[in-house]
Design an enzyme around this catalytic site. Structure first.
Site: not given
Ligand code: AHR
Length: 509
Positions: A200, A318
């Protein structure tokens, strides 16, 4: 009536929407037409992968209890949890984060455990003992017969640290780092099949502009030693621009790009409850889960532009539901109900429709965190409905999706419209046809007529309440039951209870 294309070759028909609850006793009528044509490459078993982060009780308590614990364990890893995970099969595990990975120094987790530093867990609170480090995690990988997907720190450590971690784990022969590994108890190098370069980067991984991230990615990837699949951190906020920039500037230096996709019934300030929710929250959650389809399509389109040969995989490393954490619970702990199993099934079906790109996916997370497979409390353990959804879909691992058309009505809850039935069909390695059907309607049964000629045998997952869940006292509240249907002269017809998942193997006529 709407037609869902289980391939991308059929046109969508106009939708006739049924009011919610109309004619509740009468089954919804759907039709599934299956061809024998492959709809894409095989479903990689790694699409059924997992994510384990140093967060809450995900590692400590949930998986690791230490060798001295009275809870039966093998070198610290709980025998009950490992046994359950082995049973469902864990093809790949991503570790140690998440956000945690970009704050993690691998050197903290090697050597004499009593001398390892204790660090503040910057993202998830509390302290990190580093009792579980590289050697311990790789022991878990081996106990589960899994593959390792290490998540490297690009956010707060230099490229040399990442390179040295890989050398420590994978170097054979002459190398000071390999010597250190041997002294720490591991003679043979490990195989690290997948390596993530940051996580991220748009957020907790460093709040980077995509251009900056692309340059850093190339630099870190250049120095990464050993044979591994180099995974670039991609989108998690619906940002095609980042995908575009990364594909334009870094395609040469990556073998996979990631997507994070969370399903939240509310918003980030009030996400919603894991249980005790209403019909609208049910519908919003399933609607959110179905939304992954358009993200997969959009990202595939951008990736296809820069990588028409489809060398680079899309890893949804994820995904899962994210609800409000109950007061007093460990970080990101949530209950897991039939609704979560439905989310899992719908997500698997979407992955099966995108096998040309989606080569791996990792549910967030394995134990005691977010959409967990297993919940624990001290020595107690319970398997969640999500665990059972993974188990039901096992025959799809390695199978080839088949082209098919599903015609099903849609139903409405307030302003949210959903298909009543959703499906996936594939040819397994043993030649059998595997069929997964999801009835999203919480009130109406569905009757799915198919052109398949054989009998069906498999299992169904359903319960009386939309938020039915397993507890330590009632661990069998939501478990699969046997399911069978005989083909008639017109073909195989499957009856689906309301809010259910049916997975069957269809025999030859
Ligand atoms: O899974 C929990 C967190 O969600 C991960 O650490 C992070 O990558 C994402 O935002």
């Amino acid at each position: 009536m709407t037609t869902t294309r289980l391939t991308r070759t059929f046109a969508t028909l106009a939708a006739a929407v049924l009011p919610f609850g109309a004619g509740a006793a009468e089954p919804v009528q759907a039709h599934l037409d299956v061809t024998q044509q492959p709809a894409g490459p095989r479903i990689e078993p790694t699409v059924y992968g997992h994510f384990v982060e140093h967060l809450g009780r995900g590692v400590y308590d949930g998986l690791w209890v230490s060798p001295e614990s009275p809870i039966p364990n093998t070198r610290g890893w709980r025998n009950d949890v490992v046994g359950a995970l082995r049973q469902v099969g864990i093809p790949v595990m991503r570790w140690p984060g998440g956000c945690y990975a970009d704050d993690y120094d691998w050197r903290d987790g090697i050597g004499d455990p009593s001398k390892r530093p204790v660090r503040v867990n910057r993202w998830w609170g509390g302290v990190e003992s580093n009792r579980v480090g590289t050697h311990e995690f790789m022991d878990l990988v081996e106990q589960l017969g899994s593959e390792a997907y290490m998540s490297g720190n690009m956010g707060s450590m230099p490229p040399r640290a990442m390179a040295e971690w890989m050398e420590y784990m994978t170097a054979d022969g002459t190398s000071t780092l390999a010597e250190e590994r041997r002294r720490n108890g591991r003679a043979k190098p490990w195989s690290i099949k997948y390596f993530g370069i940051g996580n991220e980067s748009f957020g907790c991984g460093g709040h980077m502009r995509p251009e900056h991230q692309a340059d850093l990615h190339n630099q870190y990837a250049t120095f990464l030693r050993g044979q591994t699949v180099r995974v670039a951190s991609g989108d998690g906020e619906g940002d095609d621009h980042r995908v575009e920039v990364l594909m334009q500037r870094s395609a040469k230096h990556m073998d996979a790009l990631t997507l994070h996709y969370y399903t939240i019934p509310g918003d980030w300030t009030k996400k919603g409850d894991a249980t005790g929710f209403d019909a609208r929250a049910w519908a919003k959650t399933l609607h959110g889960a179905l939304g992954i389809e358009s993200r997969l399509s959009a990202i595939t389109k951008v990736m296809d532009k820069h990588d028409p040969a489809r060398r680079i995989g899309l890893y949804v490393d994820e995904w899962g539901t994210w609800y409000d954490t109950p007061q007093g619970a460990s970080a990101l702990y949530q209950q897991n109900s039939l609704r979560d199993a439905m989310v899992a099934a719908l997500t698997f079906n979407a992955f099966h429709r995108h096998t040309e790109r989606v080569k791996m996916a990792n549910i967030a997370q394995m134990v005691n965190v977010l959409q967990a497979m297993v919940l624990t409390d001290g020595a107690k353990m319970v398997l969640t409905p999500t665990y059972h959804a993974f188990d039901l879909y096992k025959p799809f691992r390695g199978a080839t999706p088949l082209a098919a058309t599903l015609e099903a009505p849609r139903f409405r809850t307030g302003d949210i419209e959903l298909p009543a039935v959703e499906a996936s069909v594939a040819r397994a390695a043993d030649g059998s046809t595997q069929l997964a059907l999801v009835n999203l309607d919480p009130q109406r049964p569905a009757r799915v007529a198919t052109n398949l000629k054989g009998d069906a045998r498999g299992r169904v997952l359903t319960a009386a309440a939309v938020d039915a869940h397993n507890t330590f006292d009632k661990p069998q509240a939501v478990v699969p039951a046997p399911y069978a249907a005989r083909a008639g002269a017109q073909g195989l017809v499957l009856e689906l209870p309301p809010k259910s998942i049916v997975v069957v193997s269809v025999g030859k006529p």
